[in-house]
Each structure stands twice: as C-alpha cells, then as structure tokens.
Design an enzyme around this catalytic site. Sequence first.
Site, PDB file in Angstrom:
ATOM      1  N   LEU A  63       0.769  -1.661   0.000  1.00 28.82           N
ATOM      2  CA  LEU A  63       0.096   0.150  -0.055  1.00 28.82           C
ATOM      3  C   LEU A  63       0.578   1.139  -0.140  1.00 28.82           C
ATOM      4  CD1 LEU A  63      -3.148  -1.160   2.422  1.00 28.82           C
ATOM      5  CD2 LEU A  63      -2.625  -1.417   0.102  1.00 28.82           C
ATOM      6  N   GLY A  64       2.047   1.153   0.115  1.00 27.15           N
ATOM      7  CA  GLY A  64       3.028   2.358   0.606  1.00 27.15           C
ATOM      8  C   GLY A  64       4.547   1.865   0.981  1.00 27.15           C
ATOM      9  N   ASN A  67       9.822   6.334   5.336  1.00 27.44           N
ATOM     10  CA  ASN A  67      11.153   6.234   5.938  1.00 27.44           C
ATOM     11  C   ASN A  67      10.807   4.957   6.862  1.00 27.44           C
ATOM     12  OD1 ASN A  67      12.019   8.294   4.803  1.00 27.44           O
ATOM     13  ND2 ASN A  67      11.820  10.159   6.679  1.00 27.44           N
ATOM     14  N   GLY A  69      10.196   2.094   6.452  1.00 33.34           N
ATOM     15  CA  GLY A  69       8.773   1.179   6.727  1.00 33.34           C
ATOM     16  C   GLY A  69       8.168   0.653   5.615  1.00 33.34           C
ATOM     17  N   ASP A 176       2.789  15.499  11.720  1.00 36.29           N
ATOM     18  CA  ASP A 176       2.929  15.766  10.657  1.00 36.29           C
ATOM     19  C   ASP A 176       1.503  15.721  10.083  1.00 36.29           C
ATOM     20  OD1 ASP A 176       4.925  14.753   8.157  1.00 36.29           O
ATOM     21  OD2 ASP A 176       4.787  12.846   8.833  1.00 36.29           O
TER      22      ASP A 176
END
Length: 342
Positions: A63-64, A67, A69, A176
């Site tokens: 899925l993505g 940094n 992970g 964030d």
Amino acid sequence: MALIREKRLRQLHLSLPVPPRAAGQRPNPTFTPAPAPTGVKALTPTALSSQFRLADFDKLAVLGRGNGGTVYKVRHRETCALYALKVQHYGNPAAAAEADILSRTASPFVVRCHSVLPAAASGDVAMLLELVDGGSLDSIRSRLQGTFPEEALAEVATQALSGLAYLHARRIVHLDIKPANLLVSTAGEVKLADFGIAKVLSRAGEQCNSYLGTTAYLSPERFDPEAHGGHYDPHAADVWSFGVTILELLMGRYPLLPAGQQPSWAALMCAVCFGEAPVLSDGAASPELQDFVAACLHKDYRKRASVAELLAHPFLARRDVSVSKCALRKLVADVSSESRRC
C-alpha cells in the site's frame, strides 16, 4: 511530488515580525468557537490485542513505503478479514511510540491499531491496522482529474479537525499532518494516520522544539524555533499543516510554490517563512473557503485559529451536511472506479 523529510533542520535565525500582544489578550476571530461534533458514539481505548501472529496473514499488496517501513494489504487466513500491516524495519523506535499513542486512542477519526506483532528474528515491528479502503487523500488527489469540490473539502475538513480535536483534548499532537497521512474510506470516513513523530504532551500548554516533520508542511515557527524562544505551540503547528493540506486539495498541487518548481529545502523555507499566500483565481473558491484557509495560515502562530474555532467557521458550520458527505463519497467512488478501469 516528492517531498523532503528532514530529521533535523539547520538552525536559522529568521527575522519574522511578530507584533506584541498584551498578556492574556487573544486574537479576535470572526467566528465563535464551538466544540467538536458529538454525533458519533465514543469508543473506549483498550490494550492492543495479542491474539494475532504474523504467520496468520497473507500479504496481498504493497500500500505504501516510507522512511524505515512498508505498509501492506493483508488478509487473515482464518477469517478472510482484510487489514493494513505497517512494518517498521530494524527496530525503528518510532514504531513503539506510534503503537503507544494508538493504544491511547479510540476515535472514528483516527486509524485503529488492532495489534502489535513483533518479529524477533528480523528486529522488525509490525502494527496491524484497520484497512481504510479508499487510500490516502494524496493518492486520490494524484489520480483526480481536477480538484476537490468545496462540498467534499468541507467534509474532509470537518472530519480531520474532529480527529485533531480528539487528539488535542488528550494532549496528543500529530506534527505531520499532510494529504498522505489522511486516509479516506469509500464510505466517506476520514481518518488521521501515521503517528511516527506524534508526541504526548506531559501537561497542558507544553511547547515543543522537535525538528522532525515533512518540510513542505512545517509552519514558519517550526523552521526556526530559536527565533521563537526555542519552542513552538504544537497545536498551532498542526493547524498550519492542516491548512496547507486543504489548500493543496483545493488547488490540485502543492500550493506554496509555483507550479513545477522543485521543492528544495531553501525554496520551501523562503516560501513558508517569507512568501505570500497563493492568490486564487476568480471563482476558484468561495469567500468562506478562502477565509477558512487564511485563518489556518497566519504566519504568526498566535493569530492562527484553533481547531475549535475552525470547526465553528461558517465554511463548515453552515454547510449542508448531507450534501458534503455525499460529495466526498462520490469523489472517492469515482476515483476508485477509474483506478480499477485503468
């Protein structure tokens, strides 16, 4: 668009004029503060479940990546239930901090963590999260042929701010906020995600001095905390990042730089700390939406609207709730359907 993520920004001494304010004086918003919506049944935070093992899941897709992970779409072999599995590599300490914060939360506006699954052999730590099937707002923006309609933006803003109101009431700051960290379901549910640099404040009114964050979404005072006494208000910093996010969805691109300009650290610093807010073309946004964004993006953090004030802003408070919910669901459904055809 690739964005720069700095672990520590160089100390700058920026001359940003900050008008003096008498003790106890608060800025006068043009709207009345109101509490976050209370129409959703409250959930109770619980300890993370230990009933799952990594061996119980099949990886279906990536899925993505970020940094340190990777996030996978996984399926539980016995129940066929789908989840998102976030694997932090090599014992990244951010994983433990994120799991601790998510164990404190139980909100429909915050992604749920079901379990933490250690992988002793590799040193990786995996968090089993709820799968938000529409993906991130960043992925939707990149696939969208156009920009977010105002009705859908109002729904995104209301739910994201409700999530921030929930966190801030518990002395948790995200630090964030950006389109990639806001997930949306095909049912039109918006959830805050990725708490890797979030912080639990030890007391009300505590300030921060962390340089961590995604550079393009840092507020002016986070670029140079030393110019503000070495600390900044993290709640106001979350509001700035949220404002940039909403403006990006409205414009269809990162809004604080000219179209096509590379987002170098120096260019971003100049734009955020010294640049003027982008001028929207006639008809690009209603006066209410323009005022809403402006309330988020005051360079002086003391003049920035609070989360409660934003929830009471006419852009949200006077919206047609059913229309805005329907607009967001339709947007996600249209983008998802187009993606499947491609």
